[in-house]
Design an enzyme around this catalytic site. Structure first.
Site, short mmCIF file in Angstrom:
data_model
loop_
_atom_site.label_atom_id
_atom_site.label_comp_id
_atom_site.label_asym_id
_atom_site.label_seq_id
_atom_site.Cartn_x
_atom_site.Cartn_y
_atom_site.Cartn_z
N ARG A 1 0.82 -1.21 0.00
CA ARG A 1 0.00 0.00 0.00
C ARG A 1 0.85 1.26 0.00
O ARG A 1 0.50 2.26 -0.66
CB ARG A 1 -0.92 -0.05 1.23
CG ARG A 1 -1.93 1.09 1.32
CD ARG A 1 -2.84 0.91 2.55
NE ARG A 1 -3.78 2.00 2.65
CZ ARG A 1 -4.98 2.03 2.06
NH1 ARG A 1 -5.36 1.01 1.30
NH2 ARG A 1 -5.79 3.06 2.20
N MET B 1 -6.37 8.93 -1.81
CA MET B 1 -6.32 7.49 -1.60
C MET B 1 -7.25 7.21 -0.44
O MET B 1 -7.02 7.67 0.68
CB MET B 1 -4.91 7.01 -1.29
CG MET B 1 -4.81 5.49 -1.21
SD MET B 1 -3.09 4.88 -1.09
CE MET B 1 -2.84 4.99 0.69
N SER B 2 -8.32 6.47 -0.69
CA SER B 2 -9.35 6.26 0.32
C SER B 2 -8.81 5.50 1.52
O SER B 2 -7.81 4.78 1.43
CB SER B 2 -10.53 5.50 -0.28
OG SER B 2 -11.13 6.24 -1.31
N ALA B 3 -9.48 5.65 2.64
CA ALA B 3 -9.09 4.93 3.85
C ALA B 3 -9.21 3.43 3.64
O ALA B 3 -10.12 2.94 2.95
CB ALA B 3 -9.98 5.37 5.01
#
Length: 401
Positions: free
Chosen positions: A43, A76-78
């Protein structure tokens, strides 16, 4: 929020393993396949400008691009929300998946889920975002993912029909291309915004329309391009705003502002206050003239409005009056009791309507997942049913069991 040991700051793998365990503990991840995807994708490679602490935090976003006003237009989403949506999608190996709204890391998760025999295409309207996603995907080894520059509202890229379409920006409507771009048994997972509140809804094809399978609370940057929201926002006074996308709702800013200067009427419902996200959804879609009212912190501190309004709550309005929900401690109702605060000449009538809905929800619908959404494309019936929300391409309805 889970706390990750600071000793893992220099070890992305340890951070990632901690994140997956925490996502499982919070039921954001419930399947082995999604857990394996999150464990496999590096990530941090998709947000090298951010610290490992931020990247692997369950609930924090990573800003990617801002507009001229400093507002996020791409993030960038959680991880928590990404896990929830991927579980909603129920992706199997070999599937063909389209992502609308590129970031990179979510496309990598999708590629892990579909495997070497599946296909993932990610599309975005912004050249900068597409180029960034392409770079990060290549660097992380996900060269099989296709990246496309296009407005996802207009049409889906070559490759349709898709088994799954996942939208990663808050959508105000569902264009025909998304429905037509699904296989007969396809699923659309979309953060749909209705009357100022957003839920990630997993829709399955149901004839010409869509029928929901699940929904979860979600927060996303809004869709850009032709799919941008049509919404009215009205400033009543400094620090107090109401908003709605229902054309049937009157918004007389001067009269509503004057109403706030009148003595408040407080009406207690005798109903339990619980599951605020479910209650807000029910009120938003069942109040006959619903808006969302927001108040700034200083407005709340001066006592003009209650603390809940600082984060936005459903309100009922008339031409010259307004009512919104509040709560108080009450052990007899399980800890808290729902109530109504109303202002203006019609305060009594609005408070009665609002309190009746609070009681109905508490008696019949006080649980998660009680709502069922339908999307019906095509011309709207006339007159529009009270339980329907008009959109450009069709209508949204919601029912409660």
């Amino acid at each position: 929020m889970p706390v990750i040991d600071d000793s893992t700051d220099r070890d992305p793998g340890a951070r990632r393993a901690d994140m997956v365990r925490a996502l499982r503990d919070q039921d954001a991840i419930t399947s082995d396949s999604v857990a394996a995807a999150f464990a496999a994708v590096p990530r941090h490679r998709f947000a090298p400008e951010a610290s490992l602490e931020v990247v692997y935090d369950l609930h924090r976003i990573v800003p990617v691009k801002k507009d001229e006003s400093g507002l996020n237009v791409s993030v960038m989403s959680a991880a928590h929300l990404q896990g929830v949506m991927l579980e909603q999608a129920d992706i199997a190996p070999g599937m063909k998946v389209l992502e609308i709204g590129s970031g990179g890391v979510n496309a990598a998760y999708l590629q892990e889920l579909v495997g070497s025999h599946g296909e993932v295409t990610t599309v975005d309207i912004d050249r900068d975002i597409v180029d960034r996603a392409r770079l990060r995907l290549d660097e992380a080894g996900y060269r099989q993912v296709k990246t496309v520059l296009a407005d996802g509202e207009r049409s889906v890229p070559d490759g349709a029909p898709y088994d799954r379409i996942i939208v990663t920006a808050a959508a105000w409507d569902i264009p025909p291309s998304w429905i037509d771009g699904l296989t007969e048994k396809g699923r659309l997972v979309v953060p749909l915004t209705v009357c100022g509140t957003t839920r990630s809804i997993a829709f399955d094809r149901d004839g010409a329309g869509l029928l929901s399978r699940s929904y979860r609370l979600a927060h996303f940057v809004p869709m850009q391009g032709e799919g941008a929201a049509e919404e009215r926002k009205v400033l009543l006074r400094e620090g107090v705003v109401v908003q709605t996308d229902d054309v049937r709702v009157p918004l007389n800013a001067q009269a509503l502002n004057h109403a706030l200067d009148t003595p408040q009427l407080v009406r207690w419902s005798g109903a339990a206050w619980d599951l605020p996200d479910e209650l807000d959804l029910y009120l938003t879609l069942n109040l006959p003239r619903a808006v969302r009212v927001h108040a700034a912190k200083d407005v709340v501190e001066r006592g003009l409005m209650t603390p809940a309004v600082q984060f936005g709550v459903p309100a009922l309005v008339s031409e010259d009056s307004i009512a919104y929900r509040t709560r108080r401690d009450n052990e007899a109702t399980g800890g808290f009791e729902s109530g109504v605060i109303a202002h203006g000449p019609q305060a009594e009538a609005l408070a009665d309507q609002y309190a009746q809905l609070l009681r109905r929800w508490a008696e019949h619908h006080r649980r998660r997942g009680a709502a069922t959404f339908r999307y019906l494309p095509g011309p709207a019936p006339s007159p529009l049913p009270q339980d329907a929300v008009l959109r450009r391409h069709g209508i949204v309805t919601a029912s409660w069991t």
